[in-house]
Design a protein around this motif. Structure first.
Motif, PDB file in Angstrom:
ATOM      1  N   ALA A 117       6.723  57.476 -34.447  1.00  0.00           N
ATOM      2  CA  ALA A 117       7.640  56.338 -34.393  1.00  0.00           C
ATOM      3  C   ALA A 117       7.460  55.598 -33.078  1.00  0.00           C
ATOM      4  O   ALA A 117       7.141  56.208 -32.045  1.00  0.00           O
ATOM      5  N   SER A 118       7.666  54.286 -33.119  1.00  0.00           N
ATOM      6  CA  SER A 118       7.523  53.456 -31.927  1.00  0.00           C
ATOM      7  C   SER A 118       8.794  52.647 -31.700  1.00  0.00           C
ATOM      8  O   SER A 118       9.397  52.139 -32.649  1.00  0.00           O
ATOM      9  N   PHE A 119       9.175  52.529 -30.431  1.00  0.00           N
ATOM     10  CA  PHE A 119      10.385  51.815 -30.025  1.00  0.00           C
ATOM     11  C   PHE A 119       9.982  50.727 -29.032  1.00  0.00           C
ATOM     12  O   PHE A 119       9.111  50.945 -28.187  1.00  0.00           O
ATOM     13  N   GLN A 120      10.624  49.577 -29.111  1.00  0.00           N
ATOM     14  CA  GLN A 120      10.262  48.451 -28.249  1.00  0.00           C
ATOM     15  C   GLN A 120      11.516  47.782 -27.714  1.00  0.00           C
ATOM     16  O   GLN A 120      12.490  47.558 -28.448  1.00  0.00           O
ATOM     17  N   GLU A 121      11.497  47.437 -26.446  1.00  0.00           N
ATOM     18  CA  GLU A 121      12.617  46.670 -25.911  1.00  0.00           C
ATOM     19  C   GLU A 121      12.573  45.252 -26.467  1.00  0.00           C
ATOM     20  O   GLU A 121      11.496  44.731 -26.782  1.00  0.00           O
ATOM     21  N   PRO A 122      13.725  44.590 -26.642  1.00  0.00           N
ATOM     22  CA  PRO A 122      13.757  43.253 -27.241  1.00  0.00           C
ATOM     23  C   PRO A 122      12.883  42.273 -26.476  1.00  0.00           C
ATOM     24  O   PRO A 122      12.796  42.305 -25.245  1.00  0.00           O
ATOM     25  N   ALA A 123      12.205  41.402 -27.231  1.00  0.00           N
ATOM     26  CA  ALA A 123      11.310  40.419 -26.618  1.00  0.00           C
ATOM     27  C   ALA A 123      11.246  39.179 -27.491  1.00  0.00           C
ATOM     28  O   ALA A 123      11.496  39.228 -28.695  1.00  0.00           O
ATOM     29  N   GLY A 124      10.920  38.058 -26.886  1.00  0.00           N
ATOM     30  CA  GLY A 124      10.721  36.822 -27.624  1.00  0.00           C
ATOM     31  C   GLY A 124       9.294  36.717 -28.123  1.00  0.00           C
ATOM     32  O   GLY A 124       8.460  37.582 -27.871  1.00  0.00           O
ATOM     33  N   GLY A 125       9.007  35.623 -28.861  1.00  0.00           N
ATOM     34  CA  GLY A 125       7.653  35.425 -29.357  1.00  0.00           C
ATOM     35  C   GLY A 125       7.628  34.615 -30.629  1.00  0.00           C
ATOM     36  O   GLY A 125       8.627  33.995 -31.016  1.00  0.00           O
ATOM     37  N   LEU A 126       6.480  34.608 -31.312  1.00  0.00           N
ATOM     38  CA  LEU A 126       6.346  33.900 -32.578  1.00  0.00           C
ATOM     39  C   LEU A 126       7.323  34.459 -33.602  1.00  0.00           C
ATOM     40  O   LEU A 126       7.610  35.657 -33.606  1.00  0.00           O
ATOM     41  N   ASN A 127       7.802  33.600 -34.481  1.00  0.00           N
ATOM     42  CA  ASN A 127       8.849  34.045 -35.404  1.00  0.00           C
ATOM     43  C   ASN A 127       8.705  33.344 -36.749  1.00  0.00           C
ATOM     44  O   ASN A 127       8.787  32.118 -36.821  1.00  0.00           O
ATOM     45  N   HIS A 128       8.432  34.098 -37.801  1.00  0.00           N
ATOM     46  CA  HIS A 128       8.486  33.585 -39.163  1.00  0.00           C
ATOM     47  C   HIS A 128       8.775  34.758 -40.084  1.00  0.00           C
ATOM     48  O   HIS A 128       8.697  35.923 -39.669  1.00  0.00           O
ATOM     49  N   GLN A 129       9.121  34.487 -41.337  1.00  0.00           N
ATOM     50  CA  GLN A 129       9.418  35.556 -42.273  1.00  0.00           C
ATOM     51  C   GLN A 129       9.301  35.053 -43.700  1.00  0.00           C
ATOM     52  O   GLN A 129       9.293  33.840 -43.954  1.00  0.00           O
TER      53      GLN A 129
END
Length: 294
Positions: A117-129
């Protein structure tokens, strides 16, 4: 960290209690939810593994928490609901933005699930869905209890009242008879029964728990098979999940599922979880063994 494990409560109860900790590896233990067939529900082990791994992800003062963003696991052996499960968590790496953990869920010294499992601190960036598809609201659909609560059989009673997830199929369910339309996709609404604590790790764990429900159904739906078919032998082989955006597991989510392939006694299920406002919360993939005897 101590969380009680009860068999009469929601999925957030089937978590873990730390019993051993050292700088590189920590051991947790959890109990199992009762199942009519005596085998541990795979989603339960996924949820417990997330909690065990997440409790080892620490951040410094003033640093944002690191939510889980992905998991990849293999179901190695079936588990026994009567025996406790131990979760051995290895701290693989804590980087500047990501933390990686490897967890082995074990009974009697044998691995039943192996997960990274991998955990990441919140970050901005490209965004689509992806866009959330149209579907009738959950309030317009019957619950499993509405459909099977009157059946006087232990398996039906467990299906109707013993599961901590309220699950409502948009198309007809496959518990008692095959689908009238043989297609390799389906949609359902789900949410945890009751209210969960305001802990993002718990909500991620319960989402993983619920994600194991019905994900192989598009395979058997496509081939005109129902779960009640005595020829059917099914077991989960592996499970992967990506958490995209925050969501509460005690609020309704639309779970869209499809199967791109089935072959060699195996079938692949893919799923997406959307919040009611259309946000794509998670993507799931699972391959399972699906065989017809005789």
């Amino acid at each position: 960290m101590t969380v009680s494990a009860r068999t009469d409560a929601g999925p957030e109860s089937f978590l873990t209690e730390q019993i051993l900790g050292d700088p590189d590896r920590e051991i947790f233990e959890g109990q199992s939810q009762w199942q009519p067939h005596g085998r541990v529900f795979g989603g339960q082990v996924l949820a417990q593994t997330i909690i065990a791994a997440g409790r080892t992800v620490e951040v410094g003062a003033g640093e944002p928490a690191r939510p889980i963003h992905s998991l990849h696991g293999y179901f190695v052996r079936p588990g026994d609901v009567a025996r406790p499960i131990r979760f051995s968590v290895e701290r693989m790496r804590d980087g500047r933005s990501f933390s990686t953990r490897r967890v082995h869920a074990m009974q009697e010294g044998q691995v039943i699930l192996s997960m990274t499992a991998s955990f990441q601190e919140p970050a901005g960036g490209l965004n689509h869905q992806d866009t959330m598809p149209q579907a009738p609201g959950p309030e317009t659909l019957p619950s499993v209890a509405d459909k099977y609560g009157h059946v006087d059989h232990p398996a039906a009673k467990h299906l109707a009242y013993g599961r901590p997830i309220d699950l409502r199929h948009v198309r007809e369910d496959l518990w008692s008879q095959p689908a009238s339309e043989q297609v390799a996709h389906q949609e359902l609404w789900l949410r945890a029964v009751g209210t969960l604590p305001d802990d993002p790790l718990v909500h991620a764990a319960v989402m993983a728990y619920a994600s194991d429900y019905a994900l192989l159904e598009p395979v058997i739906r496509r081939h005109g098979i129902a779960w009640i078919d005595r020829r059917l032998r099914a077991a989960s082989l592996d499970h992967a999940m990506w958490f995209h955006r925050p969501a509460r597991a005690d609020e309704w989510m639309l779970y869209t599922q499809y199967s791109p392939s089935a072959q060699g006694g195996r079938g692949l299920g893919m799923g997406r979880m959307f919040t009611p406002d259309g946000s794509l919360a998670a993507t799931v993939a699972q391959e399972g063994m699906l065989r017809l005897k005789g």
